[in-house]
Design an enzyme around this catalytic site. Structure first.
Site, PDB file in Angstrom:
ATOM      1  N   HIS A   9      12.925  36.348 103.184  1.00 33.15           N
ATOM      2  CA  HIS A   9      12.591  36.862 104.712  1.00 33.15           C
ATOM      3  C   HIS A   9      12.970  35.984 105.530  1.00 33.15           C
ATOM      4  O   HIS A   9      13.435  34.944 105.170  1.00 33.15           O
ATOM      5  CB  HIS A   9      11.155  36.687 104.608  1.00 33.15           C
ATOM      6  CG  HIS A   9      10.761  35.231 104.410  1.00 33.15           C
ATOM      7  ND1 HIS A   9      10.549  34.467 103.263  1.00 33.15           N
ATOM      8  CD2 HIS A   9      10.258  34.278 105.190  1.00 33.15           C
ATOM      9  CE1 HIS A   9       9.975  33.272 103.359  1.00 33.15           C
ATOM     10  NE2 HIS A   9       9.960  33.082 104.665  1.00 33.15           N
ATOM     11  N   HIS A  57      16.826  31.791 110.081  1.00 40.47           N
ATOM     12  CA  HIS A  57      17.736  31.642 108.625  1.00 40.47           C
ATOM     13  C   HIS A  57      16.912  32.255 107.490  1.00 40.47           C
ATOM     14  O   HIS A  57      15.659  32.594 107.854  1.00 40.47           O
ATOM     15  CB  HIS A  57      17.802  30.097 108.623  1.00 40.47           C
ATOM     16  CG  HIS A  57      16.390  29.484 108.417  1.00 40.47           C
ATOM     17  ND1 HIS A  57      15.625  28.920 109.411  1.00 40.47           N
ATOM     18  CD2 HIS A  57      15.761  29.296 107.125  1.00 40.47           C
ATOM     19  CE1 HIS A  57      14.643  28.503 109.044  1.00 40.47           C
ATOM     20  NE2 HIS A  57      14.550  28.494 107.627  1.00 40.47           N
TER      21      HIS A  57
HETATM   22  O1  3AM Z   1      11.459  29.296 107.686  1.00 38.66           O
HETATM   23  P1  3AM Z   1      10.860  29.638 106.317  1.00 38.66           P
HETATM   24  O2  3AM Z   1       9.877  30.569 106.168  1.00 38.66           O
HETATM   25  O3  3AM Z   1      12.166  30.409 105.885  1.00 38.66           O
HETATM   26  O4  3AM Z   1       8.159  27.663 105.081  1.00 38.66           O
HETATM   27  C1  3AM Z   1       9.225  26.762 105.331  1.00 38.66           C
HETATM   28  C2  3AM Z   1      10.437  26.912 105.881  1.00 38.66           C
HETATM   29  O5  3AM Z   1      10.776  28.399 105.256  1.00 38.66           O
HETATM   30  C3  3AM Z   1       9.665  26.125 103.865  1.00 38.66           C
HETATM   31  O6  3AM Z   1      11.096  25.588 103.917  1.00 38.66           O
HETATM   32  C4  3AM Z   1      11.577  26.168 105.242  1.00 38.66           C
HETATM   33  C5  3AM Z   1      12.192  25.097 106.105  1.00 38.66           C
HETATM   34  O7  3AM Z   1      11.211  24.479 106.670  1.00 38.66           O
HETATM   35  N1  3AM Z   1       8.773  24.964 103.688  1.00 38.66           N
HETATM   36  C6  3AM Z   1       8.227  23.985 104.274  1.00 38.66           C
HETATM   37  N2  3AM Z   1       7.403  23.277 103.616  1.00 38.66           N
HETATM   38  C7  3AM Z   1       7.314  23.731 102.327  1.00 38.66           C
HETATM   39  C8  3AM Z   1       6.825  23.122 101.133  1.00 38.66           C
HETATM   40  N3  3AM Z   1       5.917  22.134 100.980  1.00 38.66           N
HETATM   41  C9  3AM Z   1       8.278  24.647 102.285  1.00 38.66           C
HETATM   42  N4  3AM Z   1       8.324  25.445 101.117  1.00 38.66           N
HETATM   43  C10 3AM Z   1       7.792  25.089 100.190  1.00 38.66           C
HETATM   44  N5  3AM Z   1       7.083  24.023  99.950  1.00 38.66           N
END
Ligand code: 3AM
Length: 196
Positions: A130, A42
């Site tokens: 990304h 995603h």
């Molecule tokens: O898989 P992507 O990189 O698109 O990195 C986590 C993931 O993004 C991000 O939210 C998506 C679903 O888990 N994520 C997880 N914890 C986070 C946080 N504390 C976060 N983004 C910002 N702050």
């Protein structure tokens, strides 16, 4: 529940990326990386963090309203890189300004709620569209082999140019940590509604 808002690439785009990414799994050290599953690929628009179930309807109403104000657009998965020594990603090309505008709007309408709830949303200094392909380092710092695998994989992805696909909507996703990993499920989905 732990929530985020995301766009899904189409099955054709996912399939193409799966074929491109397959050889990367054979790189030295690649077995130490945690590869994301194709079924859960995603593009995150905004991470919300922990939201109580009784606040989800108002969140949904705000996101539904947001969807009405933005147009469908076209993207390609293209290029790749890494966030430090931690994350291997595939980038985006095409009408990325439309995706950025949508991400900005989603962040705006969700900020009031997430600020009120506190939580652990990290401040987004700059939105970097990304798709996460792999993560390095379980808890601690990634080792030398992991870092090397991440670097080589990022280099291998640099020339990748995927097919063009339409972004027609976005979804509210739930993330549950079970059996040692995060599993994602769709809470609700909205179609982008602005007329051309
Ligand atoms: O898989 P992507 O990189 O698109 O990195 C986590 C993931 O993004 C991000 O939210 C998506 C679903 O888990 N994520 C997880 N914890 C986070 C946080 N504390 C976060 N983004 C910002 N702050």
């Amino acid at each position: 529940m732990r929530l985020f808002v995301a766009v899904d690439p189409t099955p054709a785009a996912v399939q193409e990326l799966a074929v491109t990414a397959a050889p990367l799994h054979a790189l030295p050290g690649a077995e130490r990386l945690r590869w994301t599953e194709q079924e859960s690929w995603h593009l995150t628009l905004a991470f919300l963090g922990e939201v109580p179930a009784d606040r989800v309807p108002e969140l949904g109403a705000a996101l539904a309203q947001t969807a009405l104000g933005y147009r469908a657009h076209r993207l390609r998965l293209a290029g790749g890189g890494r966030f430090g020594d931690r994350v291997l990603w595939v980038g985006l090309a095409g009408q990325t300004w439309a995706l950025r505008a949508l991400a900005r709007a989603v962040l705006q309408v969700t900020t009031e709620l997430t600020a009120e709830l506190g939580g652990d949303r990290e401040p987004e200094l700059e939105y970097h569209p990304h798709l996460t392909l792999a993560r390095a380092g379980r808890g601690g710092h990634p080792g030398r082999e992991e870092r090397a695998a991440l670097r080589t994989a990022a280099e291998e992805l640099a020339e990748f140019q995927g097919v063009d696909w339409p972004v027609t909507g976005f979804q509210l996703m739930r993330s549950d940590f079970t059996a040692g990993r995060y599993r994602y499920s769709v809470v609700d989905r909205w179609t982008l509604g602005a007329a051309d």
